[in-house]
Motif scaffolding. Structure first.
Motif, PDB file in Angstrom:
ATOM      1  N   LEU A  79       0.851  -1.190   0.000  1.00  0.00           N
ATOM      2  CA  LEU A  79       0.000   0.000   0.000  1.00  0.00           C
ATOM      3  C   LEU A  79       0.890   1.244   0.000  1.00  0.00           C
ATOM      4  O   LEU A  79       2.105   1.143   0.181  1.00  0.00           O
ATOM      5  CB  LEU A  79      -0.862  -0.003   1.268  1.00  0.00           C
ATOM      6  N   ASN A  95      -9.780  -2.473  -2.743  1.00  0.00           N
ATOM      7  CA  ASN A  95      -9.774  -1.876  -4.079  1.00  0.00           C
ATOM      8  C   ASN A  95      -8.404  -1.345  -4.451  1.00  0.00           C
ATOM      9  O   ASN A  95      -7.962  -1.467  -5.599  1.00  0.00           O
ATOM     10  CB  ASN A  95     -10.815  -0.759  -4.168  1.00  0.00           C
ATOM     11  N   ARG A  96      -7.707  -0.747  -3.468  1.00  0.00           N
ATOM     12  CA  ARG A  96      -6.354  -0.238  -3.745  1.00  0.00           C
ATOM     13  C   ARG A  96      -5.429  -1.396  -4.129  1.00  0.00           C
ATOM     14  O   ARG A  96      -4.644  -1.307  -5.086  1.00  0.00           O
ATOM     15  CB  ARG A  96      -5.821   0.501  -2.513  1.00  0.00           C
ATOM     16  N   ASN A 100      -4.840  -0.809  -7.891  1.00  0.00           N
ATOM     17  CA  ASN A 100      -3.787   0.211  -7.952  1.00  0.00           C
ATOM     18  C   ASN A 100      -2.723  -0.004  -6.869  1.00  0.00           C
ATOM     19  O   ASN A 100      -2.419   0.899  -6.096  1.00  0.00           O
ATOM     20  CB  ASN A 100      -4.425   1.605  -7.797  1.00  0.00           C
ATOM     21  N   LEU A 353      -8.514   6.052   1.781  1.00  0.00           N
ATOM     22  CA  LEU A 353      -7.921   6.266   0.477  1.00  0.00           C
ATOM     23  C   LEU A 353      -6.917   7.399   0.536  1.00  0.00           C
ATOM     24  O   LEU A 353      -7.167   8.429   1.160  1.00  0.00           O
ATOM     25  CB  LEU A 353      -8.992   6.606  -0.558  1.00  0.00           C
TER      26      LEU A 353
END
Length: 354
Positions: A79, A95-96, A100, A353
């Motif tokens: 992360l 989702n990260r 991504n 986020l």
């Protein structure tokens, strides 16, 4: 009341899982994934369903009812920088990691799998001491080149776990001690802990060489070598083909020690040089706290070696008492960190986020 915790640690070719009841291991398994099996997937995240099902199969094979679980914890993936300790896994984190990630890595699957299992059971899932933990002080971020900022990347999970364990031996809270921890594995990193935080590190690319990594090398010669080789070759020279492999054509510390026992003086020189550089890294970090160090801890797989730890201890014990805590203990570290959260001894953070 007892707590049952499932810990998940995915690696590039395997997934390690364990169930703990409080601080006792119920069982631990290493699921090997065949190269042909992994070759079917274009991206690591595509392996989710396969690894998820294999974990559930292992639980069934060990006659463990997943409905007995109190929580699930996964290895913290790549992360953006986070704090140490526990984070609840939520949709934002999943989702990260799915869409991504900072870097595509097998550890990213841990939180995704943990979240999926916990959602099914209606319990919480966590990550603990992610590899992305970054609590460096501002002064530690200055590299000497404005274009490059120093970042925190070390074996955080095992380092903090053994620091807490040694704190109990010393008889003082972890947050009140200054501790230097050296993790000796395929890569080597060293960290300084103050006030319960890792405030500076010697990472695996700026410190001692290791079984397969070159560590800190002379910059001017490195630049020259870069012009003679392409990027892929140079990255391999630094990580994968550096260190012991570069000098001795093996990354196996036991094999090197066998050669030394048989009278190989060159193997002894190289292996002792690794200990020498590790000791230098420990000494370097002692200056961060003005020499006020309560303990030096040597951990990781190579800490099983009495030869290696003896060489290091001889050079650093003048700094502070030196403790040898062999092994990586990653699943145990994940489970015990989560247990502290469940017992109310630590508070889990919420991931937002970036």
């Amino acid at each position: 009341m007892s707590f049952k915790i499932l810990a998940i640690n995915p690696g590039s070719t395997s997934t390690k899982v364990a169930v703990y009841e409080d601080n006792k291991e119920v069982f631990q398994k290493n699921i090997e994934h065949a190269s042909e099996q992994l070759a079917k997937y274009d991206n690591i995240v595509d392996q989710f369903e396969m690894r998820y099902e294999e974990i559930l199969n292992i639980l069934r094979e060990n006659n463990f009812d997943i409905n007995e679980l109190s929580a699930v914890v996964g290895r913290g993936g790549l992360l953006p920088p986070v704090k140490s300790g526990a984070y609840r896994v939520n949709e934002a984190m999943v989702n990260r990691l799915k869409y991504n990630p900072v870097v595509e890595h097998a550890s990213n699957l841990a939180a995704i799998i943990a979240f999926s299992i916990s959602q099914k059971l209606g319990i919480e899932s966590y990550i603990y001491d992610s590899v992305a933990v970054d609590e460096l002080e501002a002064i530690a971020r200055i590299s000497g080149m404005k274009d490059i900022e120093r970042k925190s990347f070390s074996h955080v999970l095992n380092m903090r776990a053994v620091a807490m364990k040694v704190s109990e031996t010393i008889g003082k809270p972890y947050g009140e001690l200054n501790l230097i921890v050296a993790h000796l594995g395929g890569g080597i990193s060293i960290s300084i802990h103050k006030g319960g935080k890792i405030i500076d590190i010697v990472s695996d690319d700026e410190g001692p060489f290791s079984p397969e990594r070159a560590g800190r090398v002379p910059c001017k010669d490195l630049i020259s070598l870069c012009y003679k080789n392409d990027e892929k070759i140079m990255k391999k020279k630094l990580r994968g083909k550096g260190g012991l492999i570069s000098y001795l054509d093996t990354s196996n510390a036991l094999e090197v020690e066998g050669r030394i026992k048989d009278g190989d003086d060159y193997a002894k020189l190289v292996y002792e040089a690794m200990a020498y550089q590790i000791a230098k890294g420990i000494g370097e970090l002692s200056t961060v706290v003005n020499g006020k160090v309560d303990g030096v801890i040597i951990t990781g797989g190579i800490a099983h070696s009495k030869l290696m730890t003896g060489w290091i201890k001889d050079r650093v014990e003048f700094i502070a008492p030196t403790y040898i805590v062999p092994g990586e203990n990653e699943l145990e570290s994940l489970a015990l960190g989560t247990l502290r959260v469940l017992k109310g001894e630590e508070e889990a953070r919420e991931y937002n986020l970036d």
